[in-house]
Design an enzyme around this catalytic site. Structure first.
Site, short mmCIF file in Angstrom:
data_model
loop_
_atom_site.label_atom_id
_atom_site.label_comp_id
_atom_site.label_asym_id
_atom_site.label_seq_id
_atom_site.Cartn_x
_atom_site.Cartn_y
_atom_site.Cartn_z
N ASP A 82 -41.09 26.89 13.67
CA ASP A 82 -40.01 25.93 13.89
C ASP A 82 -40.25 25.01 15.09
O ASP A 82 -41.03 25.32 15.99
CB ASP A 82 -38.68 26.66 14.12
CG ASP A 82 -38.11 27.26 12.86
OD1 ASP A 82 -38.80 27.27 11.83
OD2 ASP A 82 -36.96 27.73 12.91
N HIS A 132 -35.91 20.60 9.44
CA HIS A 132 -35.24 21.40 10.49
C HIS A 132 -34.28 20.53 11.29
O HIS A 132 -34.17 20.67 12.51
CB HIS A 132 -36.29 22.03 11.40
CG HIS A 132 -35.76 23.10 12.32
ND1 HIS A 132 -34.82 24.04 11.93
CD2 HIS A 132 -36.03 23.39 13.63
CE1 HIS A 132 -34.56 24.85 12.94
NE2 HIS A 132 -35.26 24.46 13.99
N HIS A 136 -32.27 18.19 16.16
CA HIS A 136 -32.19 19.57 16.66
C HIS A 136 -31.06 19.74 17.69
O HIS A 136 -31.30 20.14 18.83
CB HIS A 136 -33.52 19.99 17.28
CG HIS A 136 -33.72 21.47 17.37
ND1 HIS A 136 -33.34 22.21 18.47
CD2 HIS A 136 -34.23 22.35 16.48
CE1 HIS A 136 -33.64 23.48 18.27
NE2 HIS A 136 -34.17 23.60 17.06
N HIS A 228 -42.02 29.95 16.73
CA HIS A 228 -41.72 28.62 17.25
C HIS A 228 -42.96 28.01 17.89
O HIS A 228 -43.88 28.74 18.28
CB HIS A 228 -40.59 28.69 18.29
CG HIS A 228 -39.29 29.17 17.72
ND1 HIS A 228 -39.02 30.51 17.54
CD2 HIS A 228 -38.19 28.49 17.30
CE1 HIS A 228 -37.80 30.64 17.02
NE2 HIS A 228 -37.28 29.44 16.87
#
Length: 258
Positions: A82, A132, A136, A228
């Site tokens: 991510d 995603h 964010h 991540h």
């Protein structure tokens, strides 16, 4: 592994929660009317909790379907990364190549627009990408209204499609949070929400040993592993490589659904 049919994970009834909300509040009103506030107030609080708690549970299906594990009995794991693209992306791609591994990168739309060459390199090396969100909004994603949520998902989908030549199929909520307004956008864009069953909290914990122990506890056939890139502690590349070594020791192949 045979091709996965994940069509069932695209939300079919994104507004079903509204009917449950109306029914629950009607039930609360009846309880309050018949039994008074000593029963009505707890019923009201409980009814609100039933709608609020699933927002913070990544694998909760109250607001729509979610893929948290691949449907296979084989020792295979889906490695998902991510928050990119980032300065870590080229090194992570090199690590994946050294280990002969495949992964899906869940990318932030605005970051992809700033570094389209990294998105292209991810795809060139045979990996997948997912949506995603566009900016964010980590601290407030859970509280976004329908318009703001729709923009976050749609703008990221548009940005990634323009760079990649085709729209992503997968979506991961920011911090795994999913409020009532996520599913409508996922249905509109044909997206499948992806959670995980193995995570190490590597975005905040810089100790690879602790991260690997947490991931190991969640490993099982078909596990979706959450990692991540670009973490503030600067050890994301090291942790990705350590995770690949763990998977190899445990006899897991990495797979990336199409």
């Amino acid at each position: 592994m045979s091709a996965l049919d994940t069509q069932h994970c695209i939300p079919r009834r994104p507004h079903a929660w509204a009917a449950w909300l109306a029914l629950s509040q009607l039930a609360v009103a009846i309880v309050w009317w018949r039994l008074g506030w000593p029963w009505g107030l707890p019923a009201l609080l409980l009814s609100h909790a039933l709608f609020l708690v699933p927002v913070f549970l990544p694998r909760a299906t109250f607001y729509g379907p979610v893929l948290a594990r691949l449907p296979t009995a084989e020792r295979a794991a889906w490695l998902t990364i991510d928050d990119g693209p980032s300065d870590d992306t080229p090194a992570i791609l090199d690590v994946l190549e050294r280990h002969g591994a495949r992964a899906t990168f869940f990318l932030v739309g605005a970051r992809a627009q700033a570094r389209p060459h990294l998105v292209a390199e991810i795809l060139r090396r045979g990996h997948g990408i997912g949506n995603h969100s566009h900016t964010h909004p980590q601290s407030r994603f859970w509280a976004l209204g329908p318009r703001a949520m729709g923009r976050e998902i749609a703008h990221a989908q548009q940005a990634l499609a323009q760079i990649a030549g085709a729209p992503p199929r997968w979506f991961r909520s920011v911090v795994g949070m999913t409020n009532p307004f996520v599913s409508a956008s996922l249905r509109r864009h044909g997206l499948v929400r992806v959670a995980w069953c193995a995570r190490g909290y590597d975005a905040v914990d810089a100790d690879p040993g602790k991260v690997l122990r947490r991931i190991g506890r969640g490993l099982r056939p078909g596990a979706i592993v959450l990692l991540h890139e670009g973490a503030p502690h600067g050890r994301s590349v090291e942790i990705v490589e350590a995770t690949l070594r763990l998977l190899q020791r445990e006899g897991y192949a990495t797979v990336a659904p199409p």
